[in-house]
Design a protein around this motif. Structure first.
Motif, PDB file in Angstrom:
ATOM      1  N   ASP A 124       1.353  -1.256  -0.146  1.00  0.00           N
ATOM      2  CA  ASP A 124       0.209   0.037   0.310  1.00  0.00           C
ATOM      3  C   ASP A 124       0.677   1.082   0.014  1.00  0.00           C
ATOM      4  O   ASP A 124       0.604   2.294  -1.443  1.00  0.00           O
ATOM      5  CB  ASP A 124      -0.846  -0.624   1.324  1.00  0.00           C
ATOM      6  CG  ASP A 124      -1.837  -1.071   0.655  1.00  0.00           C
ATOM      7  OD1 ASP A 124      -2.141  -1.335   0.381  1.00  0.00           O
ATOM      8  OD2 ASP A 124      -3.132  -0.942   2.065  1.00  0.00           O
ATOM      9  N   GLY A 125       1.819   0.975   0.828  1.00  0.00           N
ATOM     10  CA  GLY A 125       2.798   2.490   0.417  1.00  0.00           C
ATOM     11  C   GLY A 125       3.717   2.332  -0.416  1.00  0.00           C
ATOM     12  O   GLY A 125       3.673   3.988  -1.136  1.00  0.00           O
ATOM     13  N   VAL A 126       3.595   1.426  -1.271  1.00  0.00           N
ATOM     14  CA  VAL A 126       4.107   1.838  -2.704  1.00  0.00           C
ATOM     15  C   VAL A 126       3.118   2.662  -3.679  1.00  0.00           C
ATOM     16  O   VAL A 126       3.745   3.568  -4.481  1.00  0.00           O
ATOM     17  CB  VAL A 126       4.126   0.042  -3.244  1.00  0.00           C
ATOM     18  CG1 VAL A 126       4.924   0.460  -4.855  1.00  0.00           C
ATOM     19  CG2 VAL A 126       6.085  -0.006  -2.123  1.00  0.00           C
ATOM     20  N   GLU A 127       2.035   1.809  -3.491  1.00  0.00           N
ATOM     21  CA  GLU A 127       1.436   2.771  -4.763  1.00  0.00           C
ATOM     22  C   GLU A 127       0.965   4.751  -3.702  1.00  0.00           C
ATOM     23  O   GLU A 127       0.655   4.951  -4.769  1.00  0.00           O
ATOM     24  CB  GLU A 127      -0.139   1.728  -4.143  1.00  0.00           C
ATOM     25  CG  GLU A 127      -0.233   0.456  -4.931  1.00  0.00           C
ATOM     26  CD  GLU A 127       0.013   0.141  -6.130  1.00  0.00           C
ATOM     27  OE1 GLU A 127      -0.666   0.662  -7.082  1.00  0.00           O
ATOM     28  OE2 GLU A 127       1.188  -0.801  -6.428  1.00  0.00           O
ATOM     29  N   ARG A 128       0.811   4.131  -2.431  1.00  0.00           N
ATOM     30  CA  ARG A 128       1.000   6.023  -2.538  1.00  0.00           C
ATOM     31  C   ARG A 128       2.492   6.382  -2.953  1.00  0.00           C
ATOM     32  O   ARG A 128       2.082   7.621  -3.188  1.00  0.00           O
ATOM     33  CB  ARG A 128       0.704   5.577  -1.160  1.00  0.00           C
ATOM     34  CG  ARG A 128      -0.691   5.732  -0.264  1.00  0.00           C
ATOM     35  CD  ARG A 128      -0.698   6.454   1.466  1.00  0.00           C
ATOM     36  NE  ARG A 128       0.558   4.791   1.875  1.00  0.00           N
ATOM     37  CZ  ARG A 128      -0.450   4.758   2.657  1.00  0.00           C
ATOM     38  NH1 ARG A 128      -0.919   3.303   2.323  1.00  0.00           N
ATOM     39  NH2 ARG A 128       1.410   3.885   3.953  1.00  0.00           N
ATOM     40  N   TYR A 129       3.585   6.322  -2.261  1.00  0.00           N
ATOM     41  CA  TYR A 129       4.517   6.370  -3.603  1.00  0.00           C
ATOM     42  C   TYR A 129       4.482   6.539  -4.750  1.00  0.00           C
ATOM     43  O   TYR A 129       4.827   8.058  -5.032  1.00  0.00           O
ATOM     44  CB  TYR A 129       6.105   5.419  -2.542  1.00  0.00           C
ATOM     45  CG  TYR A 129       6.793   5.637  -3.324  1.00  0.00           C
ATOM     46  CD1 TYR A 129       7.546   6.635  -2.338  1.00  0.00           C
ATOM     47  CD2 TYR A 129       7.575   4.917  -4.072  1.00  0.00           C
ATOM     48  CE1 TYR A 129       9.188   7.028  -3.027  1.00  0.00           C
ATOM     49  CE2 TYR A 129       8.925   5.996  -4.035  1.00  0.00           C
ATOM     50  CZ  TYR A 129       9.393   6.995  -3.597  1.00  0.00           C
ATOM     51  OH  TYR A 129      11.506   6.759  -4.749  1.00  0.00           O
ATOM     52  N   ILE A 130       3.922   5.460  -5.343  1.00  0.00           N
ATOM     53  CA  ILE A 130       3.860   6.396  -7.070  1.00  0.00           C
ATOM     54  C   ILE A 130       2.926   7.185  -7.473  1.00  0.00           C
ATOM     55  O   ILE A 130       2.878   8.151  -8.339  1.00  0.00           O
ATOM     56  CB  ILE A 130       3.352   4.919  -7.805  1.00  0.00           C
ATOM     57  CG1 ILE A 130       4.701   3.784  -7.930  1.00  0.00           C
ATOM     58  CG2 ILE A 130       3.043   4.998  -9.177  1.00  0.00           C
ATOM     59  CD1 ILE A 130       3.846   2.146  -7.965  1.00  0.00           C
ATOM     60  N   GLN A 131       1.709   7.210  -6.231  1.00  0.00           N
ATOM     61  CA  GLN A 131       1.148   8.673  -6.840  1.00  0.00           C
ATOM     62  C   GLN A 131       1.833   9.969  -6.456  1.00  0.00           C
ATOM     63  O   GLN A 131       2.152  10.728  -7.260  1.00  0.00           O
ATOM     64  CB  GLN A 131      -0.175   8.307  -5.682  1.00  0.00           C
ATOM     65  CG  GLN A 131      -1.291   9.388  -5.543  1.00  0.00           C
ATOM     66  CD  GLN A 131      -2.498   8.885  -5.176  1.00  0.00           C
ATOM     67  OE1 GLN A 131      -2.869   8.554  -4.003  1.00  0.00           O
ATOM     68  NE2 GLN A 131      -3.337   9.880  -5.251  1.00  0.00           N
ATOM     69  N   ARG A 132       2.580   9.794  -5.169  1.00  0.00           N
ATOM     70  CA  ARG A 132       3.603  10.898  -5.091  1.00  0.00           C
ATOM     71  C   ARG A 132       3.856  11.463  -5.415  1.00  0.00           C
ATOM     72  O   ARG A 132       4.576  13.034  -6.021  1.00  0.00           O
ATOM     73  CB  ARG A 132       4.241  10.918  -3.605  1.00  0.00           C
ATOM     74  CG  ARG A 132       3.054  11.050  -2.287  1.00  0.00           C
ATOM     75  CD  ARG A 132       4.754  10.665  -1.156  1.00  0.00           C
ATOM     76  NE  ARG A 132       5.352  10.339  -1.138  1.00  0.00           N
ATOM     77  CZ  ARG A 132       4.967   9.695  -0.509  1.00  0.00           C
ATOM     78  NH1 ARG A 132       3.420   8.415   0.021  1.00  0.00           N
ATOM     79  NH2 ARG A 132       6.249   8.198   0.122  1.00  0.00           N
ATOM     80  N   ILE A 133       5.206  10.546  -6.555  1.00  0.00           N
ATOM     81  CA  ILE A 133       6.054  10.427  -7.044  1.00  0.00           C
ATOM     82  C   ILE A 133       4.786  10.967  -8.701  1.00  0.00           C
ATOM     83  O   ILE A 133       5.440  12.301  -9.437  1.00  0.00           O
ATOM     84  CB  ILE A 133       6.243   9.329  -8.077  1.00  0.00           C
ATOM     85  CG1 ILE A 133       7.761   9.099  -7.243  1.00  0.00           C
ATOM     86  CG2 ILE A 133       7.033   9.419  -9.288  1.00  0.00           C
ATOM     87  CD1 ILE A 133       8.064   7.485  -7.210  1.00  0.00           C
TER      88      ILE A 133
END
Length: 237
Positions: A93-102
């Motif tokens: 889930d954290g990676v998904e949020r990280y991709i969104q931030r990118i």
């Protein structure tokens, strides 16, 4: 040691895990374990005041590492495996949020997505230098205009909110440079694993910035440390 780094040590390959845990003395609380930056960010959002030191979020309970972790043949018990599986789900889930931030940062760094490799490389360095300037980050918060965050007039590089966004903008910049722009919706397993490591590194790096010291051999992080914390200690040998 952050809880994220502890998770990485538990889930790395058994030989590396054994080597790492062999370096810890067999005593109670051989290291100070602290949580992630989330509680600090929440404090600042709720109170509009700067969070306390990271050490205020230390795990206070007494603990001792299982000596079997020094053995490469050791397998984690069922309960520990369940806990690491749950953490892995959180990381996804954290990676998904990280991709969104990118992808949300694409408009801030257009020059790393276009032109020749030489021009993109120069733009990368220019953006890095710019992100090291406090006034750049303050202006970013003004443009963001998020009422859930502390007012930009209060922020400085001593705030967790300031450093969290500064560090994540640096990581977003490098990922956008690597991909020549926005992240695709479909990622290979290799790229997702790489992003997982990036997300971990971002978490660890912002912790180090707030704590005032870093130990790493990664050239990118060493370069960023000298940009963001030129007067703070770094151990890179």
């Amino acid at each position: 040691m952050t809880d994220a780094l502890f998770y990485e040590l538990l889930t790395t390959d058994p030989i590396t895990r054994a080597r790492c845990f062999s370096k810890f003395p067999e005593v109670n609380n051989p290291v100070r374990i602290i949580g992630h930056i989330g509680p600090m960010l929440l404090h600042e959002q709720r109170t509009n005041t700067k969070a306390l030191s990271f050490l205020s979020y230390e795990v206070a309970e007494k603990f001792r590492f299982n000596p079997q972790l020094r053995n490469a043949e050791y397998q984690l018990p069922l309960e520990a495996r369940r806990n690491t599986d749950e953490q892995t789900s959180h990381i996804f889930d954290g990676v998904e949020r990280y991709i969104q931030r990118i992808n949300n940062a694409v408009s801030f760094f257009p020059l790393v997505a276009q032109g020749s490799d030489e021009a993109r490389k120069k733009a990368l360095k220019d953006y890095e230098d710019d992100l090291a300037k406090p006034e750049t980050i303050i202006e970013f918060f003004r443009v963001l205009d998020d009422s859930n965050l502390p007012p930009p007039t209060l922020l400085s590089d001593e705030w967790a909110t300031f450093r969290f966004y500064q560090v994540n903008l640096l990581f977003a910049l490098h990922t956008l440079y690597r991909h020549r722009g926005e992240m695709p919706s479909s990622l290979s397993n290799r790229e997702r694993t790489r992003l997982e490591h990036d997300e971990h590194d971002a978490s660890l790096f912002v912790t180090a910035v707030m704590a005032g010291g870093l130990a790493t051999k990664e050239s990118k992080l060493i370069r960023w440390w000298h940009l963001l914390c030129p007067n703070k200690p770094i151990y890179d040998n």
